[in-house]
Structures are given as C-alpha cells and as structure tokens.
Scaffold this active site. Structure first.
Site, PDB file in Angstrom:
ATOM      1  N   GLU A 279      -7.060  -4.244  11.384  1.00 28.74           N
ATOM      2  CA  GLU A 279      -6.678  -4.946  10.158  1.00 28.74           C
ATOM      3  C   GLU A 279      -7.740  -5.966   9.746  1.00 28.74           C
ATOM      4  OE1 GLU A 279      -4.336  -3.494   8.780  1.00 28.74           O
ATOM      5  OE2 GLU A 279      -3.508  -2.452  10.514  1.00 28.74           O
TER       6      GLU A 279
ATOM      7  N   GLY B  34       4.163  -0.769  11.620  1.00 31.96           N
ATOM      8  CA  GLY B  34       2.726  -0.931  11.806  1.00 31.96           C
ATOM      9  C   GLY B  34       2.233  -2.312  11.442  1.00 31.96           C
ATOM     10  N   ALA B  35       1.097  -2.351  10.730  1.00 31.00           N
ATOM     11  CA  ALA B  35       0.511  -3.615  10.278  1.00 31.00           C
ATOM     12  C   ALA B  35      -0.197  -3.353   8.955  1.00 31.00           C
ATOM     13  CB  ALA B  35      -0.457  -4.167  11.317  1.00 31.00           C
ATOM     14  N   MET B  36      -0.368  -4.401   8.160  1.00 32.09           N
ATOM     15  CA  MET B  36      -0.961  -4.263   6.831  1.00 32.09           C
ATOM     16  C   MET B  36      -2.000  -5.347   6.613  1.00 32.09           C
ATOM     17  SD  MET B  36      -1.295  -2.703   4.026  1.00 32.09           S
ATOM     18  CE  MET B  36      -2.258  -3.166   2.573  1.00 32.09           C
TER      19      MET B  36
ATOM     20  N   GLU C 102       0.837  -1.203   0.000  1.00 30.20           N
ATOM     21  CA  GLU C 102       0.000   0.000   0.000  1.00 30.20           C
ATOM     22  C   GLU C 102       0.871   1.252   0.000  1.00 30.20           C
ATOM     23  OE1 GLU C 102      -4.162   1.429   2.098  1.00 30.20           O
ATOM     24  OE2 GLU C 102      -2.733   0.300   3.302  1.00 30.20           O
TER      25      GLU C 102
ATOM     26  N   HIS D  59     -10.589  -4.507   7.761  1.00 29.71           N
ATOM     27  CA  HIS D  59     -10.241  -4.297   6.358  1.00 29.71           C
ATOM     28  C   HIS D  59     -10.581  -5.495   5.485  1.00 29.71           C
ATOM     29  CE1 HIS D  59      -8.338  -0.412   6.250  1.00 29.71           C
ATOM     30  NE2 HIS D  59      -7.444  -0.710   7.173  1.00 29.71           N
TER      31      HIS D  59
ATOM     32  N   GLU E 165      -9.520   3.379   5.882  1.00 32.75           N
ATOM     33  CA  GLU E 165      -8.821   3.590   7.144  1.00 32.75           C
ATOM     34  C   GLU E 165      -9.712   4.130   8.250  1.00 32.75           C
ATOM     35  OE1 GLU E 165      -6.226   2.148   7.468  1.00 32.75           O
ATOM     36  OE2 GLU E 165      -5.509   1.888   5.437  1.00 32.75           O
TER      37      GLU E 165
END
Length: 810
Positions: A295, A260-262, A125, A298, A317
């Site tokens: 997450e 962070g995290a994805m 991203e 999402h 987000e």
C-alpha cells in the site's frame, strides 16, 4: 436500468472536455450512531474546453438537490446527473444521501459487537466514490479535495491530508481538512469512529495508527513493528524512487468488516483482521509487512502518478506487489520475502495463467465493470514476477534510474504503459518494445526444460519463448544434501538456448534457479523422480521453492499424482530452514490431501501431514504453526488428545481444535459456548460459527449457509475461513443441496462491490459434492453474471476441475 458503468469512450470524451479545479466535499456523519445515513454536499469547480457542450457527473447516492451554476438540474438516472449547456467555468453543487451503509458500495457502517460502538469507513476503488457523493469518477480527472466532516463529538475522523482544524458544533465536532494534492477520486478517503490512536515521529514524518477501541491492546502490541516497517519502507522508496513521500502525515487505519487494504493517499485503510488476536506467526508477520509496503508503494505508483485508464491497472497493482517484495527483502527483517511469494501467490498465478481466466497483464478495458474483474492473480503475483524479471533484464541500477526519471517526469499526473516503458528504455539503453509485447500483451506461461547430450546442455522452451534472463543452477551431492557448484545466467531470445559454463560433474540441474522469471519448468524424464526425491535436500529456500513449484505445477496438469506431490512437500517441510515458507507449504500439503488426493489415499496423506506437524512442534519457533496444522489434520485419538493438551490456555488454538473435533463428529456445542464466553476477541462469534460450519449436521449446515451466503453476516475478511470448513471432504450427502444453492446465487454474487463479489464467488464455490458436469453448468450460469463474478468463477471452476481429475487418478 440500474447504475451504469463508465466506458472508456465516455471517460476519454469527458477528460478531453473537462478539467477539474477542485472538490469541496461536506460530509455529515452525525446520523450514523443511530441510523444508516451519510449526508454529503459535493461542490465541484471545473472548466469546460467547449462552452455549450454537455456532459454528466457520477452520483449513485440518492440526490436531494443538484444545481449547475445556480440552475437546478434534472434528476439523476442510472447513477448519473446530466450537465447541459456547460459554461467555460462551472460550479456544480449536489446534495446527496447514502442510506445503504450496511451492504452497499463505497461506504460502510459497522457496529462493534464488543461494546456497541459505531465505526464508518469509505473505500472507492475502482469507481465507488460516486456512491457517496457526486464526482467525476475516473482516474484521469485528478484534483485537490477539501473535506469537511461533521461527526459525533466522541469520534475521530481521518482523511488524506491529516492536520484537520477541529471545532465544536453543538453536540458534534467539525473536522476541516486541508486541500489534498491533486488526487483521483478513488484515492480519497474518510474514516471515522471512536478510534484508539497511537502516534510516533520518525524521520520527519508524523506516523499514526488507529483501530477500534476493543482492539486497542492488539494495536499496542503490534505498534512498534508497524512503525518500524513504515519508517523502513518510506526510507527505501524515497531512495530508490529519488522522491521522498511529500506529506508529513502518514496514517494507517484498521477497521472492521473491511476486505484487504486500500492505498488512500496518506491514509491507508486496512481490515482489522490483520491485527491478529493471537500472536502472529512468521508468515502472518511477513504478510502484514508486505501489505504495508504494497500500500505504501501506491503512494508513488497510483497516487502521485496515476494510470490514465483501467487498462493500465497493472501499473498500480503489479508494481506495488513487486515493490513490496523488493522493499521487504532489502529494507526489513523479512529477507526471504521472495521465497514466500514463490511458495504461495506465484503458485496460484501459474495455475490461473494456464486456465480459461488467463489474460494479458495489459489488455483493453471497455468499462469499469470489466476493470473490477482483473484484480486477480495475473495482475498481482504474475505482474510482480514479470516486473522482477524486467529488473533482472535491464539491471537493477538502470531500473532504479528509469523509475526515478518516471516519477520526476509525471508527478501528480496521469500516464500510460508506454510512458513507463519509455523511461526504462531510456535508462537501460534497451529497446523494450518486444519485451512489452511478449510479456504484457500476451497471455500464458512459458515452460522450459533441459536437453543433455554428453556435456552439452540446451535450454528448450515448449513454445516460442519470451525475451528473458533466467538462471540454471548445477548441484552435486555432498553427503545427505546437495550443494550448488555452478550458476549460469542465460538470456533467452529463441526457443533453444545453449547453456555454457556449467561444471562437468552435476547431479541436478535446476531451471529458473534464483526464481528470476515467471515460467514453469519440467525435469527431463531421466531426472523426474530424482527431482521429486531431492527437492528437500537443495540448499536454499529459493532452490527448494523452485523445485516445489515444478512439482505443484505437474500436479495441476496431471503429470504428477497427489501422493507424489504430497510426499515431496512434506519432505521439504521437514527439512526447511526458512520460517517464511513453513506455513504456505503446510497449507499446500494439507490442501493436496483434502482437495487433490483420491479418497483411497486421503487418510494416508493427511496422516503424513499430521506426523510432520507433530515433528515441527518440537521447534519452539514453529510450534504455533505446527499445532495449528495438527489441529486441522489430526485423525486419530492420540493426535487429537495431544494437540488439545498442548493448547493449554491458548484460546486461538483451542478454537482450531474445536473445529476439527466438530468435523469428526464430536459434541462440542457446550465447549464452544464456554470458549466464546472467555474469548477477548470482539469477533469471537465468527470462530464459534466456524465450529458450527464444520459439523456433519444438516441443521448446522443450513444455519451457517443462511448467515454466510444469504444474510452475509460474516465479515468479508472471514468468509474464506468459514467457507473452508463448511465444504469438508467426506460430507458430500450433506453438502449436495448447497452446490445447487451456489448456482442459484450466481446472479446476486456481485452485490456489495468488487471485494465481496470476488470473496463470495471464490470461497462459496463447492470443492466437494460435485462432478465435471456441475463445473460446466456453473460456467454456463456465469455467462450473464457481472464481469468480476464471471472471471472469478471461471478461475475457481478451472482449479476445482483439475482437483476432480486428480481425485480420479489411480
């Protein structure tokens, strides 16, 4: 010219012209144990609605060969391969190599210092898949992806669809993954390395956790908690969205040197900094829960239904950030999640939204480079708070019905903001056009106060108020505390709104009680001092948080002094009953003393925080947090000796104590070396560097700046930790040269992708050894920087400018 950023016009043209049928991506990782290269063959099958037209495919890796329907293509330029004379049905094949896996975008190779093992992760991203293989790197060209990965035999490979077929290929193994559902390129992933793996069956899902081997013990310690949260989150979202997560496998992979995290579909990638080497504090545990649920949200909002273009980034987000607090409060043990949000992220959003970096939640995005600049406090915490207000505005049941309809209608497709507004309008029966314009297309923060005339109370907006529902709470003194005697919800449509139904005997009226909206508040002049003095006696974490938020906002606007704000927050800390907010309030009080207070009162406020920490340490549940706070604020020999004694064999706390001793001029080099020798953390060297950063020593500062800012050897997840103790109050003479070096570095701060760009820009900006003229110089220097750097620098410079003004107040 460099790598070009995709514009909205180009994306719209390509989406109108092309339809992607599938990606078949063959990835070779076998060179990584000894070298940097990731080799890929990307085969893209797609159709063209206008045969004979031309387009381009994105590829910012080194292209070794490229053919379209068997015909060789011209070389790539600016990160693009031209696609001339398209047929109705096309097969594109591109061989590429990415050798910049240390500091580049999209893919990263890391070596564990504990055992020399190599791990690789990918994160795409907003548009970084193109740095690894050829693709149409825009969110509205979704397609199934089939990944085939050849990796060293001792490695495990994870990807979106799980359940790979694994076969030996010489000294390596080939992992063939099933097709994914239709996904945007940025939602795909491949991670690999000799992972430690834990699996568990739960409610029909096969859940997996992965981490590097040197953190196996920490992963095992936290596994039960993470599996529980994962099960609770999947069940909650399945219910409120009326759509269970459609894939059996759900993996979460913790990797080194990640920020962070994805939310990759079915395979979330995390920074392994979330695997706390010390037992997590309550706030750290809550943060892990909220990130996990963010997450996970999402999977629906971003993966199953994806924005058409980056102007609707908030659809991803802000919604995920709202949903994680909603889920935490309703489905997990973290029932004070919204109070934690108010005490931390929301305060940062208020500050950001009143500065030069403010922008509408929804705004036109010219190109993807601009999109990278809005992963910020307005998109995330303000957006989450605005969606909480929207749920309040339409009612929760109608909100849930609208969301269920939205997902059912648009699953595996792309949407715009209007699609969401339409679904919620239909479900609620409310025309949300005015709400949309006021909240999503207009920047800035509403501010409310109350006017009293006898028993008549009027809610007054400082300017034109957005349509919203908020609450006014009435409180009366009961002994040493206050109790709520009334709560009135008010729907605001005009700048002045009568508040009816409040009880006659009221000592304190609290605007935005229950924290239902995103708006700052002000006490009337008569009750100003009363609010500062009674915040600690309010009965709930949320009511105290609303009062603290008002005090904090008044500090940032120059309407309250650092002494007033610091004393109020330390009083709240001493009375607070919610573990969720102790740590953020402690950080807030410490930051006020270090960053906002004039030098003449800094010691007094720091000592007040230290005294509060020492008192809190008597509570076993708060001991760890309190001792960390005392280690940061201890100024006299007694406090420092006491906290050293309390640390005992706690390696984490000993590091905190060493940092403070180093800052105060102590000779800690040999002790730091011994502590590093017995620290089991594979990244313990960062803690040792942090001790070095705190030292008031020119040689130490030079060494740390080189490793942190020039060589970028510090993992992105630790940049804030090291930079915070590098820039210490009282070290201005030593720090002054680095203020200039920051200015010199601005043109390069974007390197490495969006997450490093934001982290380095924000955390390296000097809070000390500067003046207002420096702020102006930094802003001018940012004018030619990448959008993400410019936006982050403007936001940070505004905050620090406010600190400077606060420090000069009498």
């Amino acid at each position: 010219m460099g790598i070009r950023s995709l514009t909205r016009t180009e994306a719209e043209r390509r989406a109108s012209l092309l339809s992607v049928e599938r990606y078949d991506v063959d990835i070779d990782l076998t060179a990584l144990p000894d070298g940097p290269e990731v080799r890929c063959v990307s085969t893209v099958t797609f159709s063209c609605r206008e045969p004979g037209a031309e387009s381009f495919v994105d590829c910012a890796a080194e292209v070794r060969s490229a053919t379209l329907n068997g015909t060789a293509l011209s070389p790539a330029a600016d990160g693009r391969i031209p696609l001339p004379a398209l047929a109705g049905h096309n097969v594109l094949r591109v061989e590429s190599v990415q050798a910049d896996t240390a500091t580049g975008e999209g893919v990263h190779r890391s070596v564990d210092p504990a055992d020399g093992e190599v791990y690789v992760w990918m994160s795409f991203e907003p548009d970084e898949a193109r740095y690894v293989w050829a693709c149409f790197d825009q969110p509205d060209l979704k397609a199934p992806h089939a990944f085939t990965v050849t990796a060293p035999a001792g490695w495990t490979v994870t990807s979106n669809s799980g359940d790979a077929r694994v076969e030996d290929v010489g000294t390596a193994r080939r992992w063939s993954f099933p097709d994914t559902p239709p996904l945007s390129t940025y939602n795909t992933v491949v991670n690999a390395g000799p992972f430690h793996e834990i699996r568990r069956e739960s409610d029909g899902h096969d859940l997996g956790l992965y981490a590097r081997r040197s953190l196996a013990e920490v992963l095992e310690r936290d596994a039960d908690e993470m599996f529980t949260l994962t099960r609770q989150g999947l069940a909650f979202y399945a219910e409120v969205f009326a759509m269970p997560f459609p894939q059996r496998k759900y993996d979460q992979v913790f990797v080194p040197e990640f920020g962070g995290a994805m939310e990759n579909y079915g395979c979330v990638t995390w920074s392994d900094a979330f695997l706390r080497r010390a037992v997590p504090t309550p706030a750290e545990s809550e943060l892990l829960a909220k990130v996990l649920l963010h997450e996970m949200a999402h999977m629906w909002f971003g993966n199953i239904v994806t924005m058409r273009w980056w102007d609707d980034l908030w659809l991803n987000e802000a919604f995920a950030e709202f949903a994680c607090h909603w889920a935490a409060e309703r489905a997990t043990r973290f029932t004070d999640a919204w109070a934690g949000h108010l005490a931390d992220d929301k305060l940062r959003a208020y500050l950001s939204d009143q500065g030069p970096a403010s922008h509408p939640i929804h705004q036109p995005i010219h190109d993807v480079a601009q999109a990278a600049s809005i992963f910020d406090s307005i998109t995330y915490p303000k957006g989450a708070s605005v969606l909480q207000q929207l749920m309040t505005y339409v009612g929760e049941e109608r909100f849930r019905a609208g969301m269920a309809a939205y997902f059912a209608r648009h699953a595996w497709g792309n949407t715009t903001l209007q699609d969401l507004i339409d679904a919620l309008s239909e479900a609620s029966g409310r025309d949300l056009a005015g709400w949309r314009k006021a909240w999503l297309e207009t920047a800035g923060t509403d501010r409310f106060s109350l006017e009293r005339d006898g028993e008549s109370v009027t809610l007054v907006a400082a300017d034109t108020a957005r349509p919203q529902v908020l609450a006014v709470g009435a409180y009366a003194r009961n002994g040493e505390a206050y109790e709520r005697t009334g709560l009135v919800r008010v729907e605001v449509t005009e700048p002045r709104t009568a508040v009816a139904g409040l009880p006659p005997a009221v000592d304190v009226l609290l605007v935005n009680d229950e924290d239902l909206t995103f708006a700052t508040t002000r006490p009337d002049p008569v009750t100003r001092d009363l609010l500062f003095g009674t915040a600690a006696q309010l009965p709930t974490a949320i009511s105290r948080g609303v009062a603290v938020g008002t005090v904090w906002d008044m500090l940032t606007t120059g309407e309250a002094t650092a002494v007033e704000a610091g004393r109020c927050i330390t009083a709240v800390l001493a009375a607070e009953t919610s573990d969720a907010v102790i740590e953020p309030y402690l950080a807030l009080a410490t930051n006020i003393a270090e960053l906002w207070a004039p030098p003449s009162v800094r010691a007094e406020l720091t000592q007040a925080v230290a005294a509060t920490c020492r008192s809190l340490a008597a509570d076993a549940g708060r001991r760890q947090v309190a001792l960390r706070g005392l280690a940061r604020t201890a100024t006299d020999a007694d406090d420092l000796a006491w906290v050293r004694e309390q640390a005992g064999d706690d390696v984490d706390l000993q590091w905190h104590v060493l940092v403070r001793r180093a800052e105060l001029g102590g000779d800690v080099a040999s002790e730091a070396e011994r502590l590093l020798g017995r620290d089991p953390d594979p990244d313990g060297w960062v803690r040792a560097l942090t001790v070095r950063a705190a030292q008031p020593d020119a040689e130490a500062k030079a060494e740390v700046w080189q490793r942190l800012a020039v060589d970028r050897k510090v993992p992105v997840s630790s940049v804030r930790e090291v930079a915070t103790v590098f820039w210490r109050p009282g070290q201005d003479v030593l720090l002054a040269p680095y203020a200039q070096r920051y200015l010199d570095a601005i043109p390069q701060l974007h390197q490495g992708g969006m997450i490093p760009a934001m982290g380095f820009t924000r955390n390296l900006f000097p809070p000390h050894a500067i003046d207002e003229a420096y702020i102006d110089t930094a802003r001018r220097a940012s004018a030619e920087a990448a959008p993400v750097v410019r936006k982050t620098l403007l936001e940070r410079s505004d905050a620090i400018g406010r600190m400077l003004r606060s420090r000069t107040e009498a």
